[in-house]
Structure formats: structure tokens, C-alpha cells
Design a protein around this motif. Structure first.
Motif: not given
Ligand SMILES: O=C([O-])CC(=O)C(=O)O
Ligand SMILES: CC(=O)SCCNC(=O)CCNC(=O)[C@H](O)C(C)(C)COP(=O)(O)OP(=O)(O)OC[C@H]1O[C@@H](n2cnc3c(N)ncnc32)[C@H](O)[C@@H]1OP(=O)(O)O
Ligand SMILES: [Mg+2]
Length: 303
Positions: A17-19, A74-76, A99-101, A137-139, A160-164, A228-230
Motif C-alpha cells: 500500500m502506497f502512501m 520506500v519508493r525512491i 527500496i522500490r526503484i 517497471l513503468e515504461s 511491479a508494473i506501474s500502470g499510470g 498488487k500495489s494498492i
Molecule cells: O507503481 C505503481 O503502481 C504506481 C505508479 O507509479 C504508476 O502507476 O505509474
């Protein structure tokens, strides 16, 4: 001062869970909601001119709050920013579990972070190797390099994949059935399983749309994610329930495990249980299901 036990590479991480690390009111008692992990965010949840304040808040929380069994990640900030080096020093000095890169795109990114983590562990007298890593992984590049990324460090426990950010790069929006990210999710799952690390789906941002969230969680589970990330405590329970084996699955797994030794002793390798053919891979999977049921606290048997 709180002394945390050594973090584990394999443990339950159904919910992460993100905060916003800058908000003491949010992070000081975040463990009470019961997510398996919390992710204190120094990256996109924190405004550019608030990075120092966020690090200060994070350090003090970790030094004064007992998070119990809740894993603290911690997400850096990304490696293309002026913030990540100071983030790493702060996180290691504070004794976070990992650490979450953010926006990780290559094995070199992981090696760069690892070198700075090791230097910080030495600087602050933290046990070397204590701080784990995971990659967001965001790209498209991050997804295409998933295997080299997750294989790059012995500290790596998952990706983790990062959907945003990912959807932004692909010029797509959230679609019914998740079709816009199915290929990327599948590719990341393959890479994670090949490297023997855990694999997490992205956060779902529409907090009030619990119906679509639930459909996504069910699909995540069917695809083989570990969690899952939430972004909200409201999202925890459904993920935990979905990722725990059902009593029916447990009963079948027990039957299979109990029958296996018996059959093997009498020289039989392949046989049927309740009309289904089983052999070694089915038996090994049954053991995994029972171990997961125990970890989730839903196992009532005596195996
Ligand atoms: O890692 C995640 O789920 C949140 C995030 O940065 C994104 O969705 O770009
Ligand atoms: C694309 C990305 O980068 S995603 C990662 C970065 N994003 C984040 O970190 C956002 C995480 N989520 C949040 O900050 C919040 O959920 C928000 C801002 C989106 C919504 O907050 P709210 O409107 O307060 O939500 P809501 O009314 O549902 O909150 C209910 C309770 O849960 C708490 N809560 C909500 N979200 C969180 C969270 N992520 N962590 C801990 N506690 C939370 C609230 O403080 C509130 O507590 P209270 O009743 O004691 O006041
Ligand atoms: Mg992102």
C-alpha cells in the motif's frame, strides 16, 4: 529506537500500500490497516519542493514507530532526478526493509542503486545486504528489459508494473478486461518467474470503483501475480481474500499430497484424484498451495 528484524526475500506480499511519506498523519499508524507491505513514497506523491520534508518525515517515522510484521518499503525518486542519492542515504539510515526503484529501465539502474545502497549501509553501520530491492517497471523499455532487471542483484525480491506511467507511455487508458496491458503483464510475469522473484500488478487508481477493481484483482490472481500495489486501505481485504487459496483448493491439494507417497511407494507415477490426472508437477503445486494457505492463515489441516 525501533530495531527491525531482517527482511525476507520471500514472504506474503499480497498488498503493497502506497502512501505519501511526507504525511506523518498517514504513515505513523499505517500498519493498523493490515496490508502486507507499505510503500512510503518519496517519488510522485511528493511535490518537487517537498522532497526534503518527506525524507525528514520518513526518517522520523521509521525511527520511532514499530511497524510490527508490516514490511516497510520506500519508493525512491528516479535515477534521472537530483533526489535519488539522498533518498537512498535516508532510507538506509532509517532502516527500511527495502527500496522500490521507480521507473527502472535496465540492469545498470539496479546496479547503480545497489552500489549506493551498499555505500550507505557502510556509512550508517547497517548490516550489509540488509536492504532489499524491487523494481517498478513503468515504461516499454522497463518491460522489455524485465529479465535482466530482476536478475541483476541478489537483493532483488520482485518487480511491479506501474500502470499510470506505463499507460501514459503507450498512449492508452484503462480498458475493460485490462487488454491494454495484458502483453506487458504477461511478459513481466514470465521474466519474474524465470528469475525466481515475486511479481506484482499495478495500483488501481479509481478508488470508488470497487467493481472494476475487483475484476482486475481476480484477473491478476488468475494470471499468476503474487500481489498488487494498492492506494487505499479499502482495497486490502478483497486482495487478501482473492489471493488466499479456497477451502476447496486446499482440500484437493491435501488429498493429492496424501496420495502421492502412497502411490509412489507402490510404483505408480501417474494416477487420478477425483477424476483428474496427476503426476509430479501437480503434487509440487499442491505443496505450494498448502504452504500459501498456511501463510495466509486459512489452513486448518495437519500436513
Ligand atoms: O507503481 C505503481 O503502481 C504506481 C505508479 O507509479 C504508476 O502507476 O505509474
Ligand atoms: C501513480 C502513482 O504514483 S500511485 C502511488 C502514489 N500515490 C499515493 O501514494 C496515494 C495513496 N493514497 C492516498 O494518499 C489517499 O488514498 C488519497 C489521497 C488518494 C485519498 O485519500 P482520502 O480522500 O483521505 O481517502 P479516504 O477518505 O478513502 O480515506 C479513508 C481513511 O483511510 C486513510 N487512508 C487513505 N489512503 C491511505 C493510504 N494510502 N495509506 C494509509 N492510509 C490511507 C485516510 O487517511 C482516512 O483515514 P481517517 O479515516 O483516519 O481520516
Ligand atoms: Mg509511476
Amino acid at each position: 529506537m525501533i530495531k527491525r528484524p531482517a527482511p525476507q526475500k520471500v514472504r506474503l506480499r499480497r498488498t503493497m500500500m502506497f502512501m505519501n511519506a511526507q504525511k506523518p498523519g498517514l504513515i505513523k499508524d499505517a500498519y493498523i490497516y493490515g496490508s502486507d507491505s507499505i510503500i512510503l513514497d518519496l517519488e510522485d506523491a511528493v511535490a518537487e519542493n517537498q522532497k526534503d520534508a518527506a525524507r525528514f518525515s520518513l526518517y522520523n517515522a521509521l525511527k520511532s514507530v514499530d511497524y510490527g510484521d508490516t514490511e516497510v518499503i520506500v519508493r525512491i525518486n528516479g535515477l534521472d532526478t537530483p533526489h535519488w542519492q539522498e533518498d537512498i542515504r535516508c532510507v538506509v539510515a532509517a532502516g527500511a526493509d527495502g527500496i522500490r526503484i521507480a521507473k527502472c529501465e535496465s540492469a545498470q539502474d539496479v546496479l547503480t542503486v545497489e552500489a549506493h545502497v551498499l555505500a550507505a549501509e557502510r556509512e550508517f553501520g547497517v548490516e550489509e545486504g540488509r536492504t532489499l530491492l524491487m523494481a517498478a517497471l513503468e515504461s516499454p523499455k522497463g518491460i522489455l528489459n524485465a529479465y535482466e532487471i530482476v536478475s541483476a542483484s541478489a537483493r532483488m525480491f520482485g518487480c511491479a508494473i506501474s500502470g499510470g506511467d506505463f499507460r501514459k507511455s503507450m498512449h492508452v487508458q484503462i480498458q475493460e478486461g485490462g487488454i491494454e496491458m495484458l502483453t506487458a503483464r504477461g511478459q513481466m510475469l514470465l521474466a519474474a518467474r524465470a528469475a525466481g522473484v515475486m511479481c506484482f500488478d499495478t495500483m488501481f487508481p479509481n478508488i470508488d470503483d470497487m467493481e472494476t477493481f475487483k475484476q482486475e484483482v481476480i484477473q491478476n490472481h488468475k494470471m499468476g501475480f503474487d500481489g498488487k500495489s494498492i492506494v487505499s486501505p479499502k482495497q486490502i481485504q478483497f486482495v487478501h481474500d482473492t489471493f488466499a487459496p479456497t477451502q476447496k483448493e486446499i482440500a484437493y491439494a491435501e488429498k493429492l499430497v496424501r496420495s502421492f507417497d502412497e502411490q509412489a511407494d507402490s510404483g505408480v507415477g501417474v494416477y487420478t484424484v477425483d477424476g483428474k490426472m496427476v503426476d509430479i508437477p501437480f503434487f509440487e503445486d499442491a505443496r505450494r498451495i498448502i504452504a500459501l494457505a498456511k501463510a495466509c492463515g486459512v489452513y486448518k489441516g495437519d500436513l
